[in-house]
Motif scaffolding. Sequence first.
Motif, PDB file in Angstrom:
ATOM      1  N   THR A 181       0.718  -1.226   0.022  1.00  0.00           N
ATOM      2  CA  THR A 181       0.076   0.100   0.125  1.00  0.00           C
ATOM      3  C   THR A 181       0.835   1.450  -0.095  1.00  0.00           C
ATOM      4  O   THR A 181       0.383   2.412  -0.145  1.00  0.00           O
ATOM      5  CB  THR A 181      -1.033   0.029   1.048  1.00  0.00           C
ATOM      6  OG1 THR A 181      -0.126  -0.206   2.368  1.00  0.00           O
ATOM      7  CG2 THR A 181      -1.866  -1.085   1.210  1.00  0.00           C
ATOM      8  N   GLY A 182       2.144   1.062   0.145  1.00  0.00           N
ATOM      9  CA  GLY A 182       3.020   2.188   0.286  1.00  0.00           C
ATOM     10  C   GLY A 182       2.876   3.067   1.646  1.00  0.00           C
ATOM     11  O   GLY A 182       3.431   4.149   1.454  1.00  0.00           O
ATOM     12  N   ILE A 183       2.666   2.425   2.581  1.00  0.00           N
ATOM     13  CA  ILE A 183       2.397   3.061   3.950  1.00  0.00           C
ATOM     14  C   ILE A 183       3.680   2.718   4.678  1.00  0.00           C
ATOM     15  O   ILE A 183       4.079   1.690   4.758  1.00  0.00           O
ATOM     16  CB  ILE A 183       1.254   2.719   4.454  1.00  0.00           C
ATOM     17  CG1 ILE A 183      -0.046   3.378   3.793  1.00  0.00           C
ATOM     18  CG2 ILE A 183       1.098   3.256   5.972  1.00  0.00           C
ATOM     19  CD1 ILE A 183      -1.475   3.000   4.253  1.00  0.00           C
ATOM     20  N   ARG A 184       4.044   3.694   5.472  1.00  0.00           N
ATOM     21  CA  ARG A 184       5.099   3.424   6.492  1.00  0.00           C
ATOM     22  C   ARG A 184       4.498   3.744   7.882  1.00  0.00           C
ATOM     23  O   ARG A 184       3.695   4.692   7.863  1.00  0.00           O
ATOM     24  CB  ARG A 184       6.287   4.373   6.371  1.00  0.00           C
ATOM     25  CG  ARG A 184       7.004   3.665   5.138  1.00  0.00           C
ATOM     26  CD  ARG A 184       8.351   4.464   4.731  1.00  0.00           C
ATOM     27  NE  ARG A 184       8.771   4.092   3.583  1.00  0.00           N
ATOM     28  CZ  ARG A 184       9.840   3.428   3.553  1.00  0.00           C
ATOM     29  NH1 ARG A 184      10.486   2.610   4.659  1.00  0.00           N
ATOM     30  NH2 ARG A 184      10.398   3.000   2.249  1.00  0.00           N
ATOM     31  N   THR A 185       4.642   3.182   8.991  1.00  0.00           N
ATOM     32  CA  THR A 185       4.289   3.456  10.307  1.00  0.00           C
ATOM     33  C   THR A 185       5.547   3.833  11.132  1.00  0.00           C
ATOM     34  O   THR A 185       6.642   3.133  11.282  1.00  0.00           O
ATOM     35  CB  THR A 185       3.797   2.138  11.105  1.00  0.00           C
ATOM     36  OG1 THR A 185       2.572   1.780  10.090  1.00  0.00           O
ATOM     37  CG2 THR A 185       2.910   2.328  12.351  1.00  0.00           C
ATOM     38  N   TYR A 186       5.160   4.693  11.915  1.00  0.00           N
ATOM     39  CA  TYR A 186       6.262   5.227  12.943  1.00  0.00           C
ATOM     40  C   TYR A 186       5.451   5.364  14.287  1.00  0.00           C
ATOM     41  O   TYR A 186       4.484   5.876  14.751  1.00  0.00           O
ATOM     42  CB  TYR A 186       6.651   6.757  12.665  1.00  0.00           C
ATOM     43  CG  TYR A 186       7.145   6.966  11.254  1.00  0.00           C
ATOM     44  CD1 TYR A 186       8.759   6.662  10.922  1.00  0.00           C
ATOM     45  CD2 TYR A 186       6.558   7.044  10.125  1.00  0.00           C
ATOM     46  CE1 TYR A 186       9.277   6.890   9.655  1.00  0.00           C
ATOM     47  CE2 TYR A 186       7.209   7.247   8.809  1.00  0.00           C
ATOM     48  CZ  TYR A 186       8.505   6.959   8.845  1.00  0.00           C
ATOM     49  OH  TYR A 186       9.178   7.290   7.348  1.00  0.00           O
ATOM     50  N   TYR A 187       6.308   4.727  15.228  1.00  0.00           N
ATOM     51  CA  TYR A 187       5.951   4.904  16.783  1.00  0.00           C
ATOM     52  C   TYR A 187       6.949   5.844  17.116  1.00  0.00           C
ATOM     53  O   TYR A 187       8.276   5.715  17.357  1.00  0.00           O
ATOM     54  CB  TYR A 187       6.261   3.532  17.376  1.00  0.00           C
ATOM     55  CG  TYR A 187       5.165   2.591  17.210  1.00  0.00           C
ATOM     56  CD1 TYR A 187       3.995   2.772  16.548  1.00  0.00           C
ATOM     57  CD2 TYR A 187       5.842   1.071  16.930  1.00  0.00           C
ATOM     58  CE1 TYR A 187       3.478   1.594  16.165  1.00  0.00           C
ATOM     59  CE2 TYR A 187       4.886  -0.012  16.808  1.00  0.00           C
ATOM     60  CZ  TYR A 187       3.657   0.243  16.250  1.00  0.00           C
ATOM     61  OH  TYR A 187       2.745  -0.784  15.939  1.00  0.00           O
ATOM     62  N   LEU A 188       6.452   6.943  17.627  1.00  0.00           N
ATOM     63  CA  LEU A 188       6.987   8.074  18.285  1.00  0.00           C
ATOM     64  C   LEU A 188       6.942   8.139  20.028  1.00  0.00           C
ATOM     65  O   LEU A 188       5.798   8.187  20.419  1.00  0.00           O
ATOM     66  CB  LEU A 188       6.480   9.321  17.589  1.00  0.00           C
ATOM     67  CG  LEU A 188       6.740   9.313  16.137  1.00  0.00           C
ATOM     68  CD1 LEU A 188       6.036  10.705  15.541  1.00  0.00           C
ATOM     69  CD2 LEU A 188       8.118   9.239  15.553  1.00  0.00           C
TER      70      LEU A 188
ATOM     71  N   HIS B 199      -2.402  10.245  19.199  1.00  0.00           N
ATOM     72  CA  HIS B 199      -1.758   9.479  20.345  1.00  0.00           C
ATOM     73  C   HIS B 199      -2.530   8.404  20.778  1.00  0.00           C
ATOM     74  O   HIS B 199      -4.027   8.456  20.967  1.00  0.00           O
ATOM     75  CB  HIS B 199      -1.969  10.471  21.644  1.00  0.00           C
ATOM     76  CG  HIS B 199      -1.324  10.110  22.868  1.00  0.00           C
ATOM     77  ND1 HIS B 199      -0.183   9.844  22.996  1.00  0.00           N
ATOM     78  CD2 HIS B 199      -2.056   9.640  23.932  1.00  0.00           C
ATOM     79  CE1 HIS B 199       0.203   9.680  24.102  1.00  0.00           C
ATOM     80  NE2 HIS B 199      -1.108   9.363  24.893  1.00  0.00           N
ATOM     81  N   VAL B 200      -2.073   7.232  20.958  1.00  0.00           N
ATOM     82  CA  VAL B 200      -2.934   6.039  21.364  1.00  0.00           C
ATOM     83  C   VAL B 200      -2.134   5.345  22.340  1.00  0.00           C
ATOM     84  O   VAL B 200      -0.902   5.383  22.924  1.00  0.00           O
ATOM     85  CB  VAL B 200      -2.664   4.893  19.941  1.00  0.00           C
ATOM     86  CG1 VAL B 200      -3.305   5.465  18.703  1.00  0.00           C
ATOM     87  CG2 VAL B 200      -1.187   4.539  19.633  1.00  0.00           C
ATOM     88  N   VAL B 201      -3.165   4.376  23.045  1.00  0.00           N
ATOM     89  CA  VAL B 201      -2.718   3.445  24.238  1.00  0.00           C
ATOM     90  C   VAL B 201      -3.168   2.100  23.749  1.00  0.00           C
ATOM     91  O   VAL B 201      -4.218   1.965  23.294  1.00  0.00           O
ATOM     92  CB  VAL B 201      -3.680   3.941  25.679  1.00  0.00           C
ATOM     93  CG1 VAL B 201      -3.002   2.895  26.598  1.00  0.00           C
ATOM     94  CG2 VAL B 201      -3.030   5.366  25.805  1.00  0.00           C
TER      95      VAL B 201
END
Length: 185
Positions: free
Chosen positions: A110-117, A158-160
């Motif tokens: 899908t051409g997506i990248r995920t970043y956990y900051l 922002h996620v938990v």
Amino acid sequence: MRAAIKGTLAFMFSSRRSLLIVILGMLPASILLARSSSSEPATHLETNFSLAGPRAVEELTQHSVSRDYGLAWDNLAEALSSNDPVLLSAYFAGPAKAALEGAIESQKRTGIRTYYLTPTHKVVAVFYAPEGDVMELHDTAELELRLTADGKVIHQEHVVLRYVVLMTPAADRWMVRQLQAVPHF
């Protein structure tokens, strides 16, 4: 004779220059390798081993599990942001590795990248087998989740997140074998 000396000096200068270029070219790679093989994770962990049973968790095991779980998350974050499933091999095995490799392959398509900051993990050990061959952790991870496509941010929040984690010892580290997202503990 002078021509021979000049030729030798020119060769030495170009050899030194070539060597310098090679060394400088390798420098960023060595910095990255030093970071990835660091003995302490960049991910912030708060751990509690006092609830684990039926066996008490020894101090050295507490340190090893904390270090390896944090490094696993470092590798996971790097694998997701670069879409490189090879990075998972150091700390993930079994169903956890297979599921994460599938997620990365889906991202690639899908051409997506995920970043956990700025992740923070509150980890509680709830089970440690009498034989010392498996440990169950409950992890509450709090982080900024960013998704990008073609280098542009398409979503950020922002996620938990909560995970039930099974770790087992390998030859020189603890491996994440199960990483199951759950709504609550």
